[in-house]
Design a protein around this motif. Structure first.
Motif, PDB file in Angstrom:
ATOM      1  N   SER A  10       0.823  -1.213   0.000  1.00  0.00           N
ATOM      2  CA  SER A  10       0.000   0.000   0.000  1.00  0.00           C
ATOM      3  C   SER A  10       0.856   1.261   0.000  1.00  0.00           C
ATOM      4  CB  SER A  10      -0.899   0.009   1.227  1.00  0.00           C
ATOM      5  OG  SER A  10      -0.123   0.225   2.389  1.00  0.00           O
ATOM      6  N   GLU A  11       0.219   2.373  -0.321  1.00  0.00           N
ATOM      7  CA  GLU A  11       0.891   3.676  -0.253  1.00  0.00           C
ATOM      8  C   GLU A  11       1.327   3.981   1.177  1.00  0.00           C
ATOM      9  OE1 GLU A  11      -1.138   6.931  -2.150  1.00  0.00           O
ATOM     10  OE2 GLU A  11      -1.766   5.646  -3.819  1.00  0.00           O
ATOM     11  N   SER A  15       4.959   5.243   2.658  1.00  0.00           N
ATOM     12  CA  SER A  15       5.054   6.434   3.497  1.00  0.00           C
ATOM     13  C   SER A  15       5.778   6.120   4.806  1.00  0.00           C
ATOM     14  CB  SER A  15       3.649   6.967   3.783  1.00  0.00           C
ATOM     15  OG  SER A  15       3.711   8.050   4.661  1.00  0.00           O
ATOM     16  N   ASP A  16       5.399   5.033   5.452  1.00  0.00           N
ATOM     17  CA  ASP A  16       5.992   4.669   6.746  1.00  0.00           C
ATOM     18  C   ASP A  16       7.408   4.105   6.626  1.00  0.00           C
ATOM     19  OD1 ASP A  16       3.620   5.531   7.792  1.00  0.00           O
ATOM     20  OD2 ASP A  16       2.946   3.559   8.485  1.00  0.00           O
ATOM     21  N   TYR A  17       7.697   3.462   5.515  1.00  0.00           N
ATOM     22  CA  TYR A  17       9.024   2.862   5.287  1.00  0.00           C
ATOM     23  C   TYR A  17       9.682   3.521   4.084  1.00  0.00           C
ATOM     24  CZ  TYR A  17       7.765  -0.648   8.704  1.00  0.00           C
ATOM     25  OH  TYR A  17       7.409  -1.286   9.869  1.00  0.00           O
ATOM     26  N   ASP A  42       4.146 -15.609  13.889  1.00  0.00           N
ATOM     27  CA  ASP A  42       3.220 -14.500  14.108  1.00  0.00           C
ATOM     28  C   ASP A  42       3.442 -13.342  13.141  1.00  0.00           C
ATOM     29  OD1 ASP A  42       1.942 -15.765  16.233  1.00  0.00           O
ATOM     30  OD2 ASP A  42       3.437 -15.057  17.670  1.00  0.00           O
ATOM     31  N   ASN A  43       4.226 -13.547  12.105  1.00  0.00           N
ATOM     32  CA  ASN A  43       4.545 -12.475  11.171  1.00  0.00           C
ATOM     33  C   ASN A  43       4.027 -12.756   9.773  1.00  0.00           C
ATOM     34  OD1 ASN A  43       6.093 -10.685  12.879  1.00  0.00           O
ATOM     35  ND2 ASN A  43       7.688 -12.247  12.877  1.00  0.00           N
ATOM     36  N   THR A  44       3.590 -11.699   9.100  1.00  0.00           N
ATOM     37  CA  THR A  44       3.217 -11.780   7.695  1.00  0.00           C
ATOM     38  C   THR A  44       4.345 -11.145   6.901  1.00  0.00           C
ATOM     39  OG1 THR A  44       0.865 -11.642   8.202  1.00  0.00           O
ATOM     40  CG2 THR A  44       1.526 -11.132   5.941  1.00  0.00           C
ATOM     41  N   PHE A  45       4.989 -11.947   6.078  1.00  0.00           N
ATOM     42  CA  PHE A  45       6.104 -11.500   5.264  1.00  0.00           C
ATOM     43  C   PHE A  45       5.625 -11.184   3.855  1.00  0.00           C
ATOM     44  CE2 PHE A  45       8.081 -13.954   8.603  1.00  0.00           C
ATOM     45  CZ  PHE A  45       9.250 -13.280   8.874  1.00  0.00           C
ATOM     46  N   ALA A  46       6.195 -10.143   3.277  1.00  0.00           N
ATOM     47  CA  ALA A  46       5.958  -9.783   1.886  1.00  0.00           C
ATOM     48  C   ALA A  46       7.289  -9.972   1.155  1.00  0.00           C
ATOM     49  CB  ALA A  46       5.482  -8.345   1.774  1.00  0.00           C
ATOM     50  N   ILE A  47       7.336 -10.981   0.291  1.00  0.00           N
ATOM     51  CA  ILE A  47       8.556 -11.306  -0.453  1.00  0.00           C
ATOM     52  C   ILE A  47       8.394 -10.749  -1.868  1.00  0.00           C
ATOM     53  CG2 ILE A  47      10.128 -13.138  -1.170  1.00  0.00           C
ATOM     54  CD1 ILE A  47       8.542 -14.961   0.860  1.00  0.00           C
ATOM     55  N   ASN A  83       2.713  -6.863   9.235  1.00  0.00           N
ATOM     56  CA  ASN A  83       1.715  -7.399  10.164  1.00  0.00           C
ATOM     57  C   ASN A  83       0.450  -6.548  10.219  1.00  0.00           C
ATOM     58  OD1 ASN A  83       3.324  -9.590  10.818  1.00  0.00           O
ATOM     59  ND2 ASN A  83       4.305  -8.537  12.514  1.00  0.00           N
ATOM     60  N   ASP A  84       0.563  -5.275   9.913  1.00  0.00           N
ATOM     61  CA  ASP A  84      -0.594  -4.379   9.919  1.00  0.00           C
ATOM     62  C   ASP A  84      -1.233  -4.398   8.528  1.00  0.00           C
ATOM     63  OD1 ASP A  84      -2.390  -2.193  10.003  1.00  0.00           O
ATOM     64  OD2 ASP A  84      -1.140  -1.198  11.513  1.00  0.00           O
TER      65      ASP A  84
END
Length: 152
Positions: A10-11, A15-17, A42-47, A83-84
């Motif tokens: 997402s945008e 913005s946050d990273y 407990d983590n959602t990874f985006a590869i 995770n968010d």
């Protein structure tokens, strides 16, 4: 979430990273940043799906329709933790040949990524023992921005 999903970031993520504070982060606002989402512990990874991969911390596709003279891959070293749900954008599609390969090898690909995460943690916990890999990963991996989430 099923075993995996193919999404855009997402945008709000950009913005946050932002790249000025996170220089190893992929900055693809001008074009889609396609990622494979997987849940591990407990983590959602985006590869990210990438081209021009020249290192071993990835899964290289053997077949693609993309017009590139270089390798296409899932780059484990540039994975991020999302995770968010505000960081996860809309669904995305990938090259058809890569999709077929991903579908048939998803368990292998995800297990290889899990092994990478375990190895990353081991290297970060024992840098003197793995000096060369520590040097590479501590400089270039985006996971360094998520040590709290990784328990490091």
């Amino acid at each position: 979430m099923k075993t995996y999903e193919i999404k855009l970031l997402s945008e709000q993520f950009y913005s946050d990273y932002n790249i000025s504070n996170h220089p190893e982060m992929e900055d693809k606002q001008s074009r889609p940043f396609l990622v494979l989402l997987v849940k591990i512990d407990d983590n959602t990874f985006a590869i990210p799906f990438r081209t021009n991969i020249k290192h071993k911390y990835c899964y290289k596709f053997t077949n693609t329709n993309r017009s590139t003279n270089t390798s296409t891959a899932l780059d484990y070293s540039k994975a991020v933790i999302v995770n968010d749900s505000k960081y996860i954008g809309s669904a995305a599609t990938i090259d058809q040949r890569e999709f077929v390969e991903l579908s048939s090898k998803s368990i292998f690909i995800i297990n290889k990524f899990k092994n990478f995460i375990q190895k990353y943690k081991k290297i970060m916990n024992e840098p003197a023992k793995y000096l060369y890999e520590y040097d590479l990963l501590s400089k270039y991996s985006t996971l360094k921005y998520f040590h709290r989430e990784l328990g490091l």
